[in-house]
Motif scaffolding. Structure first.
Motif, short mmCIF file in Angstrom:
data_model
loop_
_atom_site.label_atom_id
_atom_site.label_comp_id
_atom_site.label_asym_id
_atom_site.label_seq_id
_atom_site.Cartn_x
_atom_site.Cartn_y
_atom_site.Cartn_z
N LEU A 55 0.83 -1.20 0.00
CA LEU A 55 0.00 0.00 0.00
C LEU A 55 0.86 1.26 0.00
N GLU A 56 1.94 1.24 0.75
CA GLU A 56 2.83 2.41 0.80
C GLU A 56 3.41 2.69 -0.58
N ARG A 57 3.90 1.66 -1.26
CA ARG A 57 4.50 1.85 -2.58
C ARG A 57 3.46 2.28 -3.62
N TYR A 58 2.31 1.60 -3.61
CA TYR A 58 1.26 1.97 -4.57
C TYR A 58 0.79 3.40 -4.35
N SER A 59 0.62 3.78 -3.10
CA SER A 59 0.13 5.12 -2.78
C SER A 59 1.10 6.19 -3.22
N GLU A 60 2.39 5.95 -3.02
CA GLU A 60 3.40 6.92 -3.44
C GLU A 60 3.39 7.09 -4.96
#
Length: 199
Positions: A55-60
């Motif tokens: 989620l962190e990578r996708y959100s960034e």
């Protein structure tokens, strides 16, 4: 030594051509960038159940609008899946819808349109909204997704979320089926439409 230098110079030139988007139509259509290292890591993290990392990578990537539209919108959709399914976090249909909408309307990602259309049509989020589902299916269709065309046609044919128009709905469904879209062909058979494939 000179051969090695030429080899590396060639690699740099090829890399530059691969990464840089086309500046002009004379070079053909812009190529959609493949997932970078962060997105690939996030995809692997999903497979392993490391949803926080994913989620962190996708959100960034979703927030980085300097990337190709197809890239950031694809990442927005993937983040939306995590929220919609409640993977490693509390399920949040509202946040998922925000991400799908951004990806669908601003990013022109047809799959995002379909995801939210299904949720709105079924009311899985507790808010069945045929009018919005119909709009999303139409958007997916306009973006070239034939399942979206079939979904829109089915809603028009049945008068769900707007005016009923049997002829228009039938045409959308049949044309989508003609392209080989299985879902649309199932709808066509269910409604008793003649199979126009091959005509």
């Amino acid at each position: 030594m000179k051969a090695t230098s030429l080899f590396f110079a060639g690699l740099v030139s090829v890399s530059a051509l691969t990464i840089a988007p086309s500046a002009s139509a004379q070079f053909g259509p812009e190529r959609i960038a493949k997932p970078d290292a962060d997105e690939l890591y996030a995809d692997r993290a999903m497979q392993k159940g490391w949803y926080d990392d994913a989620l962190e990578r996708y959100s960034e990537a979703c927030a980085d609008k300097s990337q190709q539209r197809e890239v950031w919108s694809r990442n927005c959709r993937k983040a939306g899946h995590i929220y919609r399914r409640g993977l490693g976090i509390e399920q949040d249909y509202e946040r998922a819808r925000e991400l799908y909408d951004t990806s669908c309307f601003d990013g022109r990602d047809a799959d995002s349109c379909l995801e939210q259309a299904h949720v709105s049509f079924t009311g899985n989020d507790g808010n069945q909204d045929y009018e919005y589902a119909r709009r999303l299916y139409k958007r997916a269709c306009d973006l070239g997704n034939q399942t979206g065309c079939g979904g829109y046609g089915s809603m028009v044919y049945r008068g769900q979320g707007g005016m009923m128009n049997r002829d228009e709905g039938k045409d959308y469904i049949q044309r989508a089926c003609e392209t080989g879209d299985t879902w649309s062909c199932e709808r066509a058979r269910g409604y008793g439409f003649p199979d126009r494939r091959g005509l």
